[in-house]
Scaffold this motif. Structure first.
Motif, PDB file in Angstrom:
ATOM      1  N   ASP A  86      -1.212  -5.172  -7.871  1.00 34.86           N
ATOM      2  CA  ASP A  86      -1.868  -4.859  -6.600  1.00 34.86           C
ATOM      3  C   ASP A  86      -1.185  -5.598  -5.450  1.00 34.86           C
ATOM      4  O   ASP A  86      -0.492  -6.594  -5.666  1.00 34.86           O
ATOM      5  CB  ASP A  86      -3.362  -5.205  -6.671  1.00 34.86           C
ATOM      6  N   PRO A  87      -1.333  -5.102  -4.218  1.00 35.28           N
ATOM      7  CA  PRO A  87      -0.607  -5.671  -3.072  1.00 35.28           C
ATOM      8  C   PRO A  87      -0.859  -7.162  -2.836  1.00 35.28           C
ATOM      9  O   PRO A  87       0.067  -7.888  -2.506  1.00 35.28           O
ATOM     10  CB  PRO A  87      -1.114  -4.843  -1.883  1.00 35.28           C
ATOM     11  N   SER A  88      -2.086  -7.616  -3.027  1.00 34.18           N
ATOM     12  CA  SER A  88      -2.381  -9.038  -2.790  1.00 34.18           C
ATOM     13  C   SER A  88      -1.655  -9.922  -3.792  1.00 34.18           C
ATOM     14  O   SER A  88      -1.069 -10.945  -3.427  1.00 34.18           O
ATOM     15  CB  SER A  88      -3.890  -9.288  -2.860  1.00 34.18           C
ATOM     16  N   THR A  89      -1.699  -9.533  -5.069  1.00 37.34           N
ATOM     17  CA  THR A  89      -1.003 -10.303  -6.101  1.00 37.34           C
ATOM     18  C   THR A  89       0.496 -10.238  -5.882  1.00 37.34           C
ATOM     19  O   THR A  89       1.206 -11.235  -6.037  1.00 37.34           O
ATOM     20  CB  THR A  89      -1.374  -9.766  -7.498  1.00 37.34           C
ATOM     21  N   HIS A  90       0.998  -9.068  -5.497  1.00 38.90           N
ATOM     22  CA  HIS A  90       2.430  -8.903  -5.230  1.00 38.90           C
ATOM     23  C   HIS A  90       2.887  -9.881  -4.148  1.00 38.90           C
ATOM     24  O   HIS A  90       3.901 -10.582  -4.313  1.00 38.90           O
ATOM     25  CB  HIS A  90       2.708  -7.459  -4.798  1.00 38.90           C
ATOM     26  N   ALA A  91       2.136  -9.944  -3.053  1.00 37.56           N
ATOM     27  CA  ALA A  91       2.497 -10.849  -1.956  1.00 37.56           C
ATOM     28  C   ALA A  91       2.444 -12.307  -2.406  1.00 37.56           C
ATOM     29  O   ALA A  91       3.335 -13.098  -2.072  1.00 37.56           O
ATOM     30  CB  ALA A  91       1.567 -10.621  -0.770  1.00 37.56           C
ATOM     31  N   ALA A  92       1.418 -12.654  -3.177  1.00 41.01           N
ATOM     32  CA  ALA A  92       1.280 -14.036  -3.646  1.00 41.01           C
ATOM     33  C   ALA A  92       2.429 -14.411  -4.583  1.00 41.01           C
ATOM     34  O   ALA A  92       2.998 -15.504  -4.484  1.00 41.01           O
ATOM     35  CB  ALA A  92      -0.060 -14.221  -4.353  1.00 41.01           C
ATOM     36  N   LEU A  93       2.789 -13.511  -5.509  1.00 37.83           N
ATOM     37  CA  LEU A  93       3.892 -13.772  -6.431  1.00 37.83           C
ATOM     38  C   LEU A  93       5.217 -13.916  -5.678  1.00 37.83           C
ATOM     39  O   LEU A  93       5.998 -14.831  -5.944  1.00 37.83           O
ATOM     40  CB  LEU A  93       4.010 -12.648  -7.469  1.00 37.83           C
ATOM     41  N   LEU A  94       5.453 -13.016  -4.746  1.00 38.82           N
ATOM     42  CA  LEU A  94       6.695 -13.063  -3.981  1.00 38.82           C
ATOM     43  C   LEU A  94       6.787 -14.361  -3.191  1.00 38.82           C
ATOM     44  O   LEU A  94       7.822 -15.029  -3.203  1.00 38.82           O
ATOM     45  CB  LEU A  94       6.784 -11.859  -3.046  1.00 38.82           C
TER      46      LEU A  94
END
Length: 195
Positions: free
Chosen positions: A181-189
């Motif tokens: 999901d977009p929130s997890t993607h941003a946090a991982l990046l």
């Protein structure tokens, strides 16, 4: 408390950002987590009304202050269902809490709708995409809003060696799986970039 301070700071930042671009036509894509419709105005119409809650009241006031409106709340503009969020409990009830807002002088040429088939890559499919077709007219002689410069030195990328080093560093980052999901993607990046 800290949460209310964060909310107040966010609201102030939103208000300041909108003001920077006035009087240019403005479009806001808003995950408001707020309901509107029980208080009617030029900003909020009677289509698919809901009792206005605290976040909805802030949104309504913001729209009125900046001469904006929610097209999906006006009959004849919204096509089909207006629910943008689905509860994760057993009720699976749909609510309209996400919006597209535009300046009142926007000439709408089409419609507003909720696209349930648009893949938002959410782990839990609880949000749907809000869509609107619109056109804007630029005024002759109107000034282009100033843009904030990016916080990096562009000259660093004119050098081929620096560009190659940057690309090499990007390639070293562990890939983020498809379907995150977009929130997890941003946090991982962010976490991988800072490491």
């Amino acid at each position: 408390d800290a949460d209310s301070q964060t909310v107040q700071r966010s609201r102030a930042e939103i208000t300041e950002a909108i003001g920077r671009f006035a009087p240019a036509p403005t479009v806001l894509l808003i995950d408001a987590n707020g309901r509107v419709g029980s208080r009617l105005s030029n900003a909020v119409g009677e289509h698919h009304q809901n009792p206005e809650d605290v976040n909805g009241a802030f949104l309504h006031d913001l729209l009125e202050r900046h001469n904006m409106f929610l097209p999906a709340t006006f009959p004849g503009l919204q096509q089909g269902a207006s629910g943008t969020w689905t509860a994760s409990n057993s009720s699976r009830a749909e609510h309209r809490i996400d919006y597209i807002a535009a300046t009142l002088n926007t000439t709408l040429v089409g419609k507003c709708w909720v696209n349930k088939d648009f893949d938002l890559v959410n782990v839990i499919p609880d949000h749907s995409a809000v869509c609107v077709t619109a056109s804007f007219r630029a005024r002759a002689g109107s000034a282009t809003p100033s843009r904030r410069s990016l916080p990096y030195d562009r000259a660093l990328f004119t050098d081929a060696i620096n560009r190659q080093a940057f690309v090499k560093d990007l390639q070293k980052l562990e890939p983020i799986p498809v379907g995150v999901d977009p929130s997890t993607h941003a946090a991982l990046l962010s976490s991988r970039w800072l490491d």
